[in-house]
Write an enzyme that holds these catalytic residues in place. Structure first.
Site, short mmCIF file in Angstrom:
data_model
loop_
_atom_site.label_atom_id
_atom_site.label_comp_id
_atom_site.label_asym_id
_atom_site.label_seq_id
_atom_site.Cartn_x
_atom_site.Cartn_y
_atom_site.Cartn_z
CG HIS A 1 2.90 1.80 -3.47
ND1 HIS A 1 3.49 3.63 -4.13
CD2 HIS A 1 3.46 0.96 -4.02
CE1 HIS A 1 4.31 3.22 -5.16
NE2 HIS A 1 4.16 1.71 -5.33
CG ASP B 1 3.80 6.21 -2.99
OD1 ASP B 1 3.07 5.71 -3.83
OD2 ASP B 1 3.59 5.52 -2.10
CG HIS B 2 2.26 5.27 -8.90
ND1 HIS B 2 3.05 4.40 -8.61
CD2 HIS B 2 1.62 4.69 -9.04
CE1 HIS B 2 3.19 3.41 -8.71
NE2 HIS B 2 2.18 3.35 -9.67
#
Ligand code: NAP
Length: 495
Positions: A247, A184-185
């Site tokens: 996110h 999950d960047h």
């Protein structure tokens, strides 16, 4: 929080690695992953024998691949390319023409990797999730899954709990959980690291980080962009699954979790999991009362006219897919009982921002007569457009009268360190190579997130109501303002 211009510590060299990039010619690889690897090379982190092998079906030669990567890196690296350094970096780049579904093609990969069997092997799956299972099976059949192998999975990790479970089972049949890195960047962003540092490196905030001290919390990830040519994908996904499930819930976890006993990956992930499991379920009528879904119509973003969602390419003419979601959530724990967490995300919003805003309680009794307190006692952790932390307190307005007004104490990360910051993919890719799982989602976290999300979609599917319409370039539907407004609050940034 005055900014001291400190030098950051030089990056340590990575262990010997081979990184195989499935989807090596795709948008994510070209725009984010390969430029990120080049930057880590420039930072001196690459060991002498590091290799990156791009994999796709296109029957191009290695030189053509290098030319493609060079052209896109020139475009996506803000500082451009130093030709000599690029040439040196490109020696570590290779290409394999391979159909991921064809087991015999993997022999080409096996031949390339054969001369360094002890190196860390990263298989980055930047492809459609439908290929995850077959890629893992074919890697195993070709004898490529060593003890030092890691598989990296890009989102979307499922469309619901059942499909996520299916992916996890299939990948888990080949790779043990400690070798699976679910990206999950958002977790790779500097500001998220800073939130951890702020919370667990200082004693100052801990006594305030709880009910009775925190009045409410807002988490916003707003995009100015629309669906940008990915309409067909987006229309099947929507904001809840594209943004909230991953996110926003991950940011919520980092904000709300209990102090872990150490920074060991499982210690941190255990605490995040507890937050997800403590989220009060929103079922049936609760969904109507606590969740707003929206869809943008034509409008203007930054003065530029833009089409409505239903006019975008690839979108079904009567689509009810949501491009905006606002949720009022509660975490049922001693620390957070009764404190509302408002989550909001949308496309075609007024500004591109990602932030966590913590509103603290006012003083119980003010001894001052003239107080403009709106917005004070507030901590804003901004991830976008800049990594910054802003604490707004009340101070005396200069002059004769005792008048208070809000003032900001601001830490801007770009200004306070001389060396450039790592972007999210730089950090996450190096963490994979180092074998640090802290910033990656564990299977049980993913499961708990879907368990909370699924009933929201189920309630929408049973409803005849369309998403609420909002004008592109606004802050979303009026109902989102009412959701928070009826509790006496306003969204940060919305006037
Ligand atoms: P993309 O531009 O469509 O690229 C897909 C890549 O996969 C291409 O290199 C394609 O090359 C390769 N590929 C497809 N089928 C293959 C097969 N059978 N064997 C070998 N290679 C194959 O997609 P993307 O935007 O890079 O996204 C990749 C994944 O990351 C998707 O799941 C996406 O949802 C996710 N993601 C993307 C972004 C983003 O910003 N782009 C952000 C987050 C997550 P060939 O067609 O030549 O084989």
């Amino acid at each position: 929080m005055a900014s001291s211009r400190e030098r950051s510590t030089p990056a340590k060299q990575l262990p010997d690695f081979d990184l195989v990039l499935f989807g090596g010619t795709g948008d994510l690889a070209m725009r984010k992953l390969l430029p990120a690897l080049f930057r880590r090379y420039l930072a001196g982190q690459f060991p002498a024998h590091a290799r990156i092998v791009g994999v796709a079906r296109s029957g191009i030669e290695r030189d053509d691949y290098l030319a493609q990567v060079e052209a896109s890196s020139k475009k996506y690296l803000p500082a451009g390319l130093d030709a000599m350094r690029w040439t040196a970096f490109s020696r570590s780049l290779d290409y394999a023409c391979l159909d991921a579904t064809n087991a015999s093609d993997y022999q080409k990969l096996a031949a390339k990797l054969a001369n360094n069997p002890a190196a860390v092997r990263v298989f980055f799956l930047s492809t459609a999730p439908a290929l995850f299972q077959i890629i893992c099976q074919n890697l195993a059949a070709a004898g490529l899954v060593t003890a030092a192998a890691r598989v990296v999975l890009e989102k979307p990790l499922g469309q619901d709990r059942a499909s996520a479970d299916n992916i996890n089972q299939n990948v888990g049949a080949i790779f043990p959980e400690r070798q699976i890195y679910r990206i999950d960047h958002y977790l790779g962003k500097e500001a998220v690291q800073n939130l951890l540092a702020l919370r667990f490196g200082n004693s100052l905030f801990e006594p305030l980080w709880r009910r009775g001290r925190v009045r409410h919390v807002q988490i916003t990830v707003a995009e100015e962009l629309g669906v940008e040519g990915r309409g067909a994908f987006y229309d099947q996904t929507g904001a809840l699954r594209d943004m909230v499930q991953n996110h926003l819930l991950q940011l919520l976890c980092i904000m709300a979790m209990e102090p872990p006993v150490s920074n060991h990956p499982d210690a941190v992930r255990d605490e995040k999991l507890k937050v997800l499991r403590a989220l009060k379920p929103l079922l049936g009528a609760d969904v109507d009362a606590n969740v707003v879904r929206g869809q943008y119509r034509a409008g203007a973003v930054n003065g530029v006219p833009v089409a409505g969602y239903l006019e975008e390419e690839g979108i079904a003419p009567d689509s009810t897919t949501e491009t905006f979601v606002a949720i009022k959530a509660h975490i049922d724990t001693w620390r957070w009982a009764g404190v509302p967490f408002y989550l909001r995300t949308g496309k075609r919003m007024q500004e591109q921002i990602a932030e966590i805003v913590i509103h603290f309680e006012d003083v119980p009794h003010s001894i001052f007569e003239r107080v403009a307190s709106a917005g004070a006692n507030r901590l804003v952790i901004s991830l976008q457009p800049r990594d910054s932390i802003t604490l707004t307190i009340l101070a005396k307005n200069p002059g004769e009268t005792m008048r208070l007004r809000p003032v900001d104490l601001r830490l801007d990360m770009a200004e306070s360190v001389k060396t450039p910051q790592l972007d999210a993919y730089e950090r996450l890719l190096t963490d994979v190579i180092k074998g640090n799982l802290t910033l990656f989602m564990r299977r049980d976290e993913l499961d708990a997130a879907w368990r909370w999300i699924d009933p929201l979609r189920e309630a929408w599917m049973q409803s005849d109501e369309r998403p609420k319409s909002y004008t592109a370039g606004s802050w979303g539907p009026a109902a989102a303002s009412s959701l928070i407004g009826k509790d006496g609050y306003v969204w940060h940034g919305e006037t």
